[in-house]
Scaffold this motif. Sequence first.
Motif, PDB file in Angstrom:
ATOM      1  N   MET A  84      -1.691  15.435   1.947  1.00  0.00           N
ATOM      2  CA  MET A  84      -0.648  14.691   1.233  1.00  0.00           C
ATOM      3  C   MET A  84      -0.343  13.362   1.921  1.00  0.00           C
ATOM      4  O   MET A  84      -0.134  12.341   1.245  1.00  0.00           O
ATOM      5  CB  MET A  84       0.616  15.543   1.141  1.00  0.00           C
ATOM      6  CG  MET A  84       0.448  16.749   0.223  1.00  0.00           C
ATOM      7  SD  MET A  84       1.790  17.941   0.334  1.00  0.00           S
ATOM      8  CE  MET A  84       3.187  16.980  -0.198  1.00  0.00           C
ATOM      9  N   GLN A  85      -0.316  13.352   3.248  1.00  0.00           N
ATOM     10  CA  GLN A  85      -0.054  12.118   3.979  1.00  0.00           C
ATOM     11  C   GLN A  85      -1.162  11.090   3.747  1.00  0.00           C
ATOM     12  O   GLN A  85      -0.895   9.907   3.568  1.00  0.00           O
ATOM     13  CB  GLN A  85       0.100  12.411   5.470  1.00  0.00           C
ATOM     14  CG  GLN A  85       1.380  13.145   5.790  1.00  0.00           C
ATOM     15  CD  GLN A  85       1.396  13.713   7.194  1.00  0.00           C
ATOM     16  OE1 GLN A  85       0.350  13.952   7.798  1.00  0.00           O
ATOM     17  NE2 GLN A  85       2.591  13.958   7.713  1.00  0.00           N
ATOM     18  N   ARG A  86      -2.415  11.543   3.755  1.00  0.00           N
ATOM     19  CA  ARG A  86      -3.537  10.631   3.506  1.00  0.00           C
ATOM     20  C   ARG A  86      -3.447  10.047   2.095  1.00  0.00           C
ATOM     21  O   ARG A  86      -3.663   8.844   1.897  1.00  0.00           O
ATOM     22  CB  ARG A  86      -4.863  11.366   3.687  1.00  0.00           C
ATOM     23  CG  ARG A  86      -5.185  11.649   5.117  1.00  0.00           C
ATOM     24  CD  ARG A  86      -6.499  12.390   5.235  1.00  0.00           C
ATOM     25  NE  ARG A  86      -6.734  12.747   6.625  1.00  0.00           N
ATOM     26  CZ  ARG A  86      -7.552  13.696   7.011  1.00  0.00           C
ATOM     27  NH1 ARG A  86      -8.232  14.401   6.110  1.00  0.00           N
ATOM     28  NH2 ARG A  86      -7.713  13.957   8.293  1.00  0.00           N
ATOM     29  N   ALA A  87      -3.143  10.889   1.132  1.00  0.00           N
ATOM     30  CA  ALA A  87      -3.019  10.405  -0.248  1.00  0.00           C
ATOM     31  C   ALA A  87      -1.889   9.389  -0.363  1.00  0.00           C
ATOM     32  O   ALA A  87      -2.031   8.364  -1.048  1.00  0.00           O
ATOM     33  CB  ALA A  87      -2.786  11.584  -1.198  1.00  0.00           C
ATOM     34  N   ARG A  90      -3.001   6.025   1.016  1.00  0.00           N
ATOM     35  CA  ARG A  90      -3.888   5.327   0.069  1.00  0.00           C
ATOM     36  C   ARG A  90      -3.086   4.726  -1.084  1.00  0.00           C
ATOM     37  O   ARG A  90      -3.306   3.578  -1.464  1.00  0.00           O
ATOM     38  CB  ARG A  90      -4.940   6.289  -0.476  1.00  0.00           C
ATOM     39  CG  ARG A  90      -6.057   6.535   0.492  1.00  0.00           C
ATOM     40  CD  ARG A  90      -7.198   7.309  -0.183  1.00  0.00           C
ATOM     41  NE  ARG A  90      -7.775   8.155   0.831  1.00  0.00           N
ATOM     42  CZ  ARG A  90      -7.755   9.483   0.834  1.00  0.00           C
ATOM     43  NH1 ARG A  90      -7.202  10.139  -0.163  1.00  0.00           N
ATOM     44  NH2 ARG A  90      -8.297  10.163   1.807  1.00  0.00           N
ATOM     45  N   ARG A  91      -2.163   5.522  -1.656  1.00  0.00           N
ATOM     46  CA  ARG A  91      -1.347   5.016  -2.775  1.00  0.00           C
ATOM     47  C   ARG A  91      -0.523   3.809  -2.344  1.00  0.00           C
ATOM     48  O   ARG A  91      -0.410   2.830  -3.086  1.00  0.00           O
ATOM     49  CB  ARG A  91      -0.422   6.118  -3.296  1.00  0.00           C
ATOM     50  CG  ARG A  91      -1.029   6.899  -4.426  1.00  0.00           C
ATOM     51  CD  ARG A  91       0.008   7.811  -5.087  1.00  0.00           C
ATOM     52  NE  ARG A  91      -0.522   9.172  -5.013  1.00  0.00           N
ATOM     53  CZ  ARG A  91      -0.067  10.154  -4.262  1.00  0.00           C
ATOM     54  NH1 ARG A  91       0.993   9.993  -3.516  1.00  0.00           N
ATOM     55  NH2 ARG A  91      -0.630  11.325  -4.268  1.00  0.00           N
ATOM     56  N   PRO A  98       5.398  -0.037   1.352  1.00  0.00           N
ATOM     57  CA  PRO A  98       5.439   0.743   2.595  1.00  0.00           C
ATOM     58  C   PRO A  98       5.108   2.213   2.333  1.00  0.00           C
ATOM     59  O   PRO A  98       5.340   2.731   1.233  1.00  0.00           O
ATOM     60  CB  PRO A  98       6.888   0.605   3.070  1.00  0.00           C
ATOM     61  CG  PRO A  98       7.467  -0.520   2.306  1.00  0.00           C
ATOM     62  CD  PRO A  98       6.687  -0.629   1.022  1.00  0.00           C
ATOM     63  N   ILE A  99       4.578   2.852   3.340  1.00  0.00           N
ATOM     64  CA  ILE A  99       4.272   4.278   3.251  1.00  0.00           C
ATOM     65  C   ILE A  99       5.577   5.053   3.273  1.00  0.00           C
ATOM     66  O   ILE A  99       6.441   4.817   4.118  1.00  0.00           O
ATOM     67  CB  ILE A  99       3.382   4.717   4.427  1.00  0.00           C
ATOM     68  CG1 ILE A  99       2.037   4.001   4.352  1.00  0.00           C
ATOM     69  CG2 ILE A  99       3.186   6.226   4.432  1.00  0.00           C
ATOM     70  CD1 ILE A  99       1.185   4.180   5.589  1.00  0.00           C
ATOM     71  N   ARG A 100       5.718   5.969   2.314  1.00  0.00           N
ATOM     72  CA  ARG A 100       6.899   6.834   2.298  1.00  0.00           C
ATOM     73  C   ARG A 100       6.653   8.010   3.222  1.00  0.00           C
ATOM     74  O   ARG A 100       5.543   8.537   3.300  1.00  0.00           O
ATOM     75  CB  ARG A 100       7.188   7.337   0.885  1.00  0.00           C
ATOM     76  CG  ARG A 100       7.637   6.251  -0.056  1.00  0.00           C
ATOM     77  CD  ARG A 100       7.885   6.779  -1.425  1.00  0.00           C
ATOM     78  NE  ARG A 100       6.600   7.163  -2.011  1.00  0.00           N
ATOM     79  CZ  ARG A 100       6.331   7.145  -3.301  1.00  0.00           C
ATOM     80  NH1 ARG A 100       7.257   6.817  -4.160  1.00  0.00           N
ATOM     81  NH2 ARG A 100       5.143   7.479  -3.748  1.00  0.00           N
TER      82      ARG A 100
END
Length: 109
Positions: A84-87, A90-91, A98-100
């Motif tokens: 989930m973190q990798r996805a 990428r999103r 920013p990465i949530r």
Amino acid sequence: MTDIEVHLDRRGVPMRVGTLRRTPRRGGETVVFEYHPDGLADPDGFSLEPALAIGPGPFVPAAGQSFFGSIGDSAPDTWGRRVMQRAERRRAEIEGRPIRTLSGRPGGP
């Protein structure tokens, strides 16, 4: 406070059975579960576990427990959180944002 809707697949149809409320506090978080009126009205309804006897009102984990077993067991394991973190990375890159932070059960990332 974060509200998480809890659903069950009932005869092929997702049904909302309750809400888990997570509230950050110093050194961790508190959780409270409450059955949704639709879940309480379902004649085939059942408790999710002994600590969550079906009925109205908020439920808190037993003394010494930080989470409800039946709900915590359905959370992604370490590998699932990593996927989930990798996805999410990428999103976020594709969307230019920013990465949530993904939040798992207590002790998770």
